[in-house]
Design an enzyme around this catalytic site. Structure first.
Site, short mmCIF file in Angstrom:
data_model
loop_
_atom_site.label_atom_id
_atom_site.label_comp_id
_atom_site.label_asym_id
_atom_site.label_seq_id
_atom_site.Cartn_x
_atom_site.Cartn_y
_atom_site.Cartn_z
N ILE A 138 0.83 -1.22 0.00
CA ILE A 138 0.00 0.00 0.00
C ILE A 138 0.86 1.26 0.00
O ILE A 138 0.34 2.36 -0.08
CB ILE A 138 -0.98 0.04 1.20
CG1 ILE A 138 -0.23 -0.22 2.52
CG2 ILE A 138 -2.11 -0.96 1.01
CD1 ILE A 138 -1.09 0.00 3.76
N GLY A 139 2.17 1.10 0.10
CA GLY A 139 3.03 2.29 0.07
C GLY A 139 4.48 1.91 0.21
O GLY A 139 4.79 0.79 0.60
N ARG A 140 5.33 2.85 -0.14
CA ARG A 140 6.75 2.62 0.11
C ARG A 140 7.41 3.95 0.40
O ARG A 140 6.91 5.01 0.03
CB ARG A 140 7.41 1.90 -1.06
CG ARG A 140 7.53 2.66 -2.35
CD ARG A 140 8.51 1.99 -3.31
NE ARG A 140 8.08 0.67 -3.78
CZ ARG A 140 8.85 -0.42 -3.66
NH1 ARG A 140 10.02 -0.36 -3.08
NH2 ARG A 140 8.44 -1.58 -4.13
N GLY A 141 8.52 3.90 1.13
CA GLY A 141 9.25 5.13 1.46
C GLY A 141 10.73 4.82 1.47
O GLY A 141 11.15 3.74 1.06
N ASP A 159 8.65 17.07 11.47
CA ASP A 159 8.57 16.65 10.06
C ASP A 159 7.12 16.59 9.60
O ASP A 159 6.72 15.65 8.91
CB ASP A 159 9.27 15.29 9.89
CG ASP A 159 9.57 14.98 8.41
OD1 ASP A 159 9.58 15.92 7.59
OD2 ASP A 159 9.79 13.80 8.09
N TYR A 201 12.46 4.05 3.88
CA TYR A 201 12.72 2.97 4.84
C TYR A 201 12.40 1.60 4.26
O TYR A 201 12.86 0.59 4.73
CB TYR A 201 11.85 3.18 6.09
CG TYR A 201 10.42 3.44 5.68
CD1 TYR A 201 9.59 2.39 5.31
CD2 TYR A 201 9.93 4.74 5.58
CE1 TYR A 201 8.31 2.63 4.84
CE2 TYR A 201 8.66 4.98 5.12
CZ TYR A 201 7.85 3.92 4.76
OH TYR A 201 6.59 4.16 4.28
N GLY A 202 11.53 1.53 3.25
CA GLY A 202 11.10 0.23 2.74
C GLY A 202 9.66 0.24 2.28
O GLY A 202 9.18 1.24 1.75
N ILE A 203 8.96 -0.85 2.53
CA ILE A 203 7.63 -1.04 1.94
C ILE A 203 6.59 -1.26 3.03
O ILE A 203 6.89 -1.78 4.11
CB ILE A 203 7.69 -2.22 0.94
CG1 ILE A 203 6.43 -2.30 0.08
CG2 ILE A 203 7.94 -3.54 1.64
CD1 ILE A 203 6.60 -3.20 -1.14
N VAL A 204 5.35 -0.84 2.77
CA VAL A 204 4.23 -1.05 3.70
C VAL A 204 3.18 -1.92 3.02
O VAL A 204 2.84 -1.68 1.86
CB VAL A 204 3.57 0.29 4.11
CG1 VAL A 204 2.45 0.06 5.12
CG2 VAL A 204 4.60 1.25 4.68
#
Length: 363
Positions: A39-42, A159, A44-47
């Site tokens: 459902i998402g990634r940033g 942030d 840091y990695g993946i969700v």
């Protein structure tokens, strides 16, 4: 290893299941059942989303791969876990679980389980969905309500940006991503990269070492204007342009607005910028309600000591229909950042994250 029909591979006698999600291995306790979908990634990695079969609740699972490879990122993960475990508020995202494998030696990847939300404010702002004034009020009210609680715990988020504000289909909003948070009575200069430039307060752009909750209020002012206008207020390409865009709207600060700057160089830099007059918010943004602009203008003040506080913002006329002092709780105990003060190496941080994960065992 036994493979299941859903593609999962059983590990640890079936107590854990390994899934391949877009080439990323997710090794989850068996109570988290498919569909396991990204459902998402940033950075840091993946969700992924999954369902907790014991509670029938949908959850979001963030995998931080090789979480202890470097100290800065490892501390960020520890900070996020400790902070969110301390907080309990409707407008702050909740950690539901931390999945750790039975063998401490194999504890390299961290899986943080959060309550599942549907979208974030960045996506809503960029969508074609109509946002009424009621929507704008409700979004801002919830951001401030959550921030009041966070600031009352002696914590600065540092942030805040639209993508760190997550929502569900009821428009309930929660603040997330506390990896850069700090205590409000800390004086050390921030060394690591903080706050997406567009939402960064002037005192951060000018490297002031003394900062307060006012940095978060500035970010909220930028976010609020972005909700109202559906475009970024100060989309600077670098620090220099960022300050230029700010002064073009707010006007050049006078000497009394620069008292917060301890550095002569920073003061000189601001003074040599081209002198510009403050623009009238009402003339520049004629389609936005005067009450909304009045509140935004009180948040977007160059001098942090003259910026409105979160408590004052909640009392403004624009939020009168939502503000209810008895429904805006504060945090009963301030958060302690003591763990930051000792010189922790990667192994120490790993041990602390492991201990945090054990708190969820008995829940």
């Amino acid at each position: 290893m036994e493979k299941r029909e859903d593609g999962g591979i059983l590990t640890y006698d079936g107590r854990y299941v390994m899934y391949n999600v877009l080439g990323n291995i997710f090794e989850l306790s068996s109570k988290y059942i498919p569909p396991i979908e990204p459902i998402g990634r940033g950075a840091y990695g993946i969700v992924c989303c999954a369902t907790n079969s014991e509670t029938n609740e949908e959850v979001a699972i963030k995998k931080i791969a090789n979480a202890f490879d470097n100290r800065v990122d490892a501390k960020r993960t520890l900070r996020e876990i400790k902070l969110l475990s301390h907080m309990d508020h409707d407008n702050v995202i909740k950690i539901k679980d931390i999945i750790e494998l039975p063998e401490k030696e194999r504890f390299e990847d961290v899986y943080i389980v959060y309550e599942l939300m549907d979208t974030d404010l960045h996506q809503i702002i960029r969508s074609t969905q109509t946002l009424t004034d009621d929507h704008c009020q409700y979004f801002l009210y919830q951001i401030l309500r959550g921030l009041k609680y966070i600031h009352s715990a002696n914590v600065l988020h540092r942030d805040l940006k639209p993508s760190n504000l997550v929502l569900n289909t009821n428009c309930d909003l929660k603040i997330c991503d506390f990896g850069l948070a700090r205590t409000s009575n800390e004086t050390e200069i921030m060394t690591e990269y903080v706050v997406t430039r567009w939402y960064r307060a002037p005192e951060l752009l000018l490297n002031s070492s003394e900062y307060t909750g006012a940095i978060d209020i500035w970010s909220v002012g930028c976010i609020f204007m972005e909700i109202l206008r559906r475009e970024t207020l100060f989309p600077g390409k670098d620090y220099v342009q960022q300050l230029k865009l700010i002064t073009e709207l707010l006007g050049s600060p006078d000497d009394s607005d620069l008292d917060f700057l301890r550095s002569d160089n920073a003061r000189k830099y601001v003074k040599q910028l081209p002198h510009v007059q403050k623009q009238s918010f009402r003339e520049k943004f004629p389609n936005i309600s005067p009450m909304a602009l009045d509140l935004a203008e009180k948040m977007l003040v160059f001098d942090p000591s003259k910026r409105i506080t979160v408590d004052e913002a909640l009392k403004q006329p624009y939020l009168a229909s939502l503000h209810e002092i008895n429904e805006e709780p504060t945090c009963p105990t301030p958060f302690s950042f003591d763990f930051e003060e000792t010189a922790l190496d990667e192994q120490d941080i790993k041990e602390l994250v492991w201990r945090e994960s054990l708190h969820f065992k008995n829940m």
